[in-house]
Scaffold this motif. Structure first.
Motif, mmCIF file in Angstrom:
data_model
loop_
_atom_site.group_PDB
_atom_site.id
_atom_site.type_symbol
_atom_site.label_atom_id
_atom_site.label_comp_id
_atom_site.label_asym_id
_atom_site.label_seq_id
_atom_site.Cartn_x
_atom_site.Cartn_y
_atom_site.Cartn_z
ATOM 1 N N ILE A 2 -3.962 6.509 -7.780
ATOM 2 C CA ILE A 2 -4.278 6.147 -6.399
ATOM 3 C C ILE A 2 -4.999 4.793 -6.425
ATOM 4 O O ILE A 2 -6.000 4.636 -7.124
ATOM 5 N N ILE A 3 -4.466 3.836 -5.672
ATOM 6 C CA ILE A 3 -5.091 2.519 -5.583
ATOM 7 C C ILE A 3 -5.485 2.243 -4.141
ATOM 8 O O ILE A 3 -4.943 2.829 -3.208
ATOM 9 N N GLY A 4 -6.438 1.341 -3.968
ATOM 10 C CA GLY A 4 -6.905 0.978 -2.642
ATOM 11 C C GLY A 4 -6.164 -0.218 -2.071
ATOM 12 O O GLY A 4 -5.193 -0.711 -2.657
ATOM 13 N N ALA A 5 -6.631 -0.697 -0.936
ATOM 14 C CA ALA A 5 -6.010 -1.836 -0.270
ATOM 15 C C ALA A 5 -6.158 -3.126 -1.064
ATOM 16 O O ALA A 5 -5.389 -4.070 -0.882
ATOM 17 N N CYS A 6 -7.136 -3.176 -1.945
ATOM 18 C CA CYS A 6 -7.340 -4.280 -2.871
ATOM 19 C C CYS A 6 -7.686 -3.665 -4.219
ATOM 20 O O CYS A 6 -8.337 -2.621 -4.268
ATOM 21 N N GLU A 7 -7.270 -4.303 -5.294
ATOM 22 C CA GLU A 7 -7.571 -3.807 -6.634
ATOM 23 C C GLU A 7 -7.780 -4.970 -7.586
ATOM 24 O O GLU A 7 -7.236 -6.049 -7.384
#
Length: 145
Positions: A2-7
């Motif tokens: 699971i990744i966020g809107a920025c990584e």
């Protein structure tokens, strides 16, 4: 994963240990801010030479890069115009995971994020939780294939 809107991402073959990337499921391909882009031919092989600028709003560091040229593709920009872009293939690291991605080279100098992570790069690797950012932390450079 699971990744966020920025990584945070790493592009180890380009000498980039850490770079903030904007996750964009509306974009098909990845894009990396580059300048001084120059196609070259060495030993009968097409290559591309370019400079990556790290940091925003002012670059804090530059990287001179050279790698194999995968293709020249027509890409539709956010303004809706189609333009040819040089495309490379390189490993990306997000968190503990590492895989190959195609990245187009373009001028993102006015953009807050020097890299855009498109949906083809995330396919079979990540799901996006858009309400959060930097869920994977800093890239683990010891991540293997």
């Amino acid at each position: 994963m699971i990744i966020g809107a920025c990584e945070w991402v790493a592009l180890p073959e380009l000498g980039i240990d850490r770079l903030r990337a904007r996750v964009d499921t509306g974009a098909k391909s990845c894009a990396l801010h580059a300048s001084d882009i120059e196609p070259i031919r060495r030993d009968g092989v097409d290559r591309i030479r370019f400079r990556v600028h790290l940091g925003h709003p002012r670059p804090r560091d530059d990287r001179d890069c050279e790698c194999l040229l995968k293709a020249v593709r027509r890409v539709r920009s956010t303004s809706g115009e189609s333009e040819p872009r040089y495309t490379i293939q390189t490993p990306i690291i997000i968190g503990h995971s590492r895989w190959m991605v195609d990245i187009t080279l373009t001028d993102r100098g006015r953009m807050r994020y020097r890299m855009l992570l498109g949906r083809k790069a995330m396919e079979n690797h990540a799901l996006v939780y858009p309400a959060r950012t930097f869920l994977q932390g800093k890239p683990r450079l010891d991540a293997g294939f």
